[in-house]
Design a protein around this motif. Structure first.
Motif, PDB file in Angstrom:
ATOM      1  N   ASP A 112      18.501   3.207  -7.485  1.00  0.00           N
ATOM      2  CA  ASP A 112      17.611   3.780  -8.488  1.00  0.00           C
ATOM      3  C   ASP A 112      16.316   4.269  -7.852  1.00  0.00           C
ATOM      4  OD1 ASP A 112      17.016   4.470 -11.135  1.00  0.00           O
ATOM      5  OD2 ASP A 112      15.957   2.578 -11.497  1.00  0.00           O
ATOM      6  N   GLY A 113      15.748   3.446  -6.976  1.00  0.00           N
ATOM      7  CA  GLY A 113      14.507   3.832  -6.319  1.00  0.00           C
ATOM      8  C   GLY A 113      14.679   5.044  -5.434  1.00  0.00           C
ATOM      9  N   TYR A 114      15.790   5.119  -4.728  1.00  0.00           N
ATOM     10  CA  TYR A 114      16.017   6.258  -3.843  1.00  0.00           C
ATOM     11  C   TYR A 114      16.161   7.549  -4.652  1.00  0.00           C
ATOM     12  CZ  TYR A 114      17.836   9.030   0.019  1.00  0.00           C
ATOM     13  OH  TYR A 114      18.004   9.992   0.963  1.00  0.00           O
ATOM     14  N   LEU A 115      16.924   7.496  -5.719  1.00  0.00           N
ATOM     15  CA  LEU A 115      17.116   8.692  -6.541  1.00  0.00           C
ATOM     16  C   LEU A 115      15.814   9.134  -7.189  1.00  0.00           C
ATOM     17  CD1 LEU A 115      20.502   7.685  -8.220  1.00  0.00           C
ATOM     18  CD2 LEU A 115      20.163   9.568  -6.588  1.00  0.00           C
ATOM     19  N   THR A 150      20.110  -2.187 -17.649  1.00  0.00           N
ATOM     20  CA  THR A 150      19.067  -1.156 -17.690  1.00  0.00           C
ATOM     21  C   THR A 150      19.027  -0.370 -16.384  1.00  0.00           C
ATOM     22  OG1 THR A 150      17.729  -2.453 -19.237  1.00  0.00           O
ATOM     23  CG2 THR A 150      16.595  -0.749 -17.974  1.00  0.00           C
ATOM     24  N   LEU A 151      19.079  -1.080 -15.256  1.00  0.00           N
ATOM     25  CA  LEU A 151      19.087  -0.398 -13.968  1.00  0.00           C
ATOM     26  C   LEU A 151      20.345   0.438 -13.789  1.00  0.00           C
ATOM     27  CD1 LEU A 151      17.713  -3.183 -11.582  1.00  0.00           C
ATOM     28  CD2 LEU A 151      16.622  -0.987 -12.082  1.00  0.00           C
ATOM     29  N   GLU A 191      22.963   5.812 -13.438  1.00  0.00           N
ATOM     30  CA  GLU A 191      23.983   6.722 -13.957  1.00  0.00           C
ATOM     31  C   GLU A 191      23.356   8.005 -14.500  1.00  0.00           C
ATOM     32  OE1 GLU A 191      28.125   6.045 -16.247  1.00  0.00           O
ATOM     33  OE2 GLU A 191      26.349   5.281 -17.285  1.00  0.00           O
ATOM     34  N   GLU A 192      22.254   7.879 -15.241  1.00  0.00           N
ATOM     35  CA  GLU A 192      21.581   9.055 -15.783  1.00  0.00           C
ATOM     36  C   GLU A 192      21.049   9.955 -14.673  1.00  0.00           C
ATOM     37  OE1 GLU A 192      18.585   7.680 -18.409  1.00  0.00           O
ATOM     38  OE2 GLU A 192      19.997   6.762 -19.827  1.00  0.00           O
TER      39      GLU A 192
END
Length: 443
Positions: free
Chosen positions: A140-143, A77-78, A83-84
């Protein structure tokens, strides 16, 4: 054996062989020459000991199929989220540079996930997946924070909900261990260890409340929100691991073993106190200039001091989520002290001769291998208590890879082989005693 003496013996053997050949050519019809046995070098004996295969010990921790599937799903999931987010880039040069760095995270995550799948449902595999979650959650958090989709208020609510879920899990951990207890107790301990990481959210309040980050320093705020998001995802993974371990290791219909575990902690405290009385002084570093015998006594003293010191910490473990930690930690420290003491007592007499009897390494390595093989066939409780025995075998073999072996190095290898054997046997005995005690409370 001193190198000068060994060269003399080798030379003597060679000369005897030459003389025998000359004599045989002159008097072949009269007698037969008996060959002289050439003594082996320390390196040859050490290589033979190293070539004795050490058995692997199966993990003592059970990971259910449902647990494994949930952990893999968390990673996937992460990964899909990262990627998205990367595919939705606006194309600016600065963002493309950052995204190239994030692409490295995806590639590394894919490699690690493949390794985890090869490892399969196991404690090692679970730990691999946790590390992947940590790396992906950072990206993920940074993006998300950079795009303004992370909200401090929402994060605060999620953190509070995670804390409440963790507290509820701790409060409901009643130590109703499933049967057979010897098969699942280490898995219940794995749940405790995962829950001990609950303080990983302690720092996030400072980040969420930092006025400097929220009132002007945009990059600082991105970093703070990304850090909170990563901590939240890592904590979720650990908390879910703990919950899955508890599901595997407990049975709501069983009687709670809390009183029995507390009684075991009382007995262990007495054992630790006995060791502490023998080693009241602080630990000291073993000095290279000491004799080998003195060096071993320093090791004994330091292990004894560390073991006895844990007694004062046992009181901190008489609460939910800590009892099994205290139980297994105290047992392992006592096994370590007793095995080191026995190994030193087996090794020190070998230092009294003119040279160290290197061939004894073979005896101790074989004895250790046989003991660890018994552990490999033992119960999960026994295997968990003996985890270090197999590691000691590997460490001893590590010392055997070098040349220029001296008495100190040979004696230490012997000590570690002997220690591995003693550790394994003590773990088998203590595992049996602990199992018998807890089973009595379940009946």
């Amino acid at each position: 054996m001193p190198s000068t003496r060994r060269r003399f013996l080798l030379g003597a053997a060679a000369l005897a062989g030459v003389a025998g050949c000359n004599e045989r050519s002159a008097r072949a019809s009269r007698e037969t020459v008996t060959p002289v046995e050439v003594p082996r070098t320390d390196q040859e004996i050490v290589r033979e000991a190293m070539a004795i295969d050490a058995p692997s010990v199966p993990s003592a921790i059970r990971v259910s199929d449902a647990h494994w599937a949930a952990a893999v799903d968390h990673v996937e999931t992460l990964r899909d989220s990262v990627e998205e987010l990367l595919e939705s880039t606006d194309g600016s040069s600065g963002e493309r540079d950052r995204n190239r760095l994030q692409d490295d995270v995806l590639e590394r995550a894919d490699d690690r996930l493949e390794s985890a799948r090869e490892t399969g449902p196991s404690e090692e595999g679970v730990h691999l997946l946790r590390r992947i979650v940590r790396d992906l959650a950072r990206a993920d958090g940074y993006l998300r924070a950079e795009r303004g989709t992370l909200d401090a208020t929402a994060l605060r609510s999620a953190v509070e909900a995670e804390r409440e879920a963790t507290d509820a899990l701790l409060d409901g951990f009643e130590y109703r261990i499933a049967r057979p207890v010897e098969e699942v107790l280490p898995t219940a301990f794995a749940a405790e260890r995962a829950l001990e990481m609950a303080d990983s959210l302690d720092h996030v309040d400072d980040f969420l409340d930092d006025e400097r980050g929220s009132d002007g320093d945009a990059q600082r705020r991105v970093d703070q929100l990304a850090s909170v998001y990563r901590s939240l995802e890592v904590h979720r993974r650990r908390r879910d691991d703990a919950e899955r371990y508890i599901e595997t290791a407990t049975d709501p219909d069983e009687r709670s073993l809390r009183p029995a575990i507390d009684a075991e902690l009382d007995d262990l405290a007495d054992e630790l106190a006995t060791v502490a009385e023998q080693f009241p002084d602080e630990e000291r570093s073993a000095r290279e200039e000491e004799t080998v015998a003195d060096y071993f006594e320093e090791i004994r003293s330091n292990v004894g001091h560390r073991t006895g010191r844990f007694r004062s910490q046992l009181s901190e473990h008489r609460e939910n989520g800590r009892r099994l930690h205290g139980l297994f930690r105290a047992q392992q420290l006592l096994v370590e002290y007793e095995s080191v003491t026995a190994a030193i007592d087996r090794t020190k007499p070998l230092l009294d001769g003119p040279e160290f009897p290197t061939s004894r390494l073979l005896t101790e390595k074989r004895r250790a291998v046989e003991s660890v093989e018994r552990v490999a066939d033992g119960t999960p409780i026994q295997r968990y208590l003996a985890r270090r025995a197999a590691q000691m075998l590997e460490s001893a073999d590590h010392y055997s890879r070098g040349d220029g072996l001296n008495t100190r190095a040979l004696a230490r290898m012997h000590l570690m082989y002997a220690g591995a054997a003693e550790w394994a046997e003590l773990a088998l005995d203590r595992g049996d005693a602990l199992t018998e005690s807890l089973q009595a409370q379940q009946s």
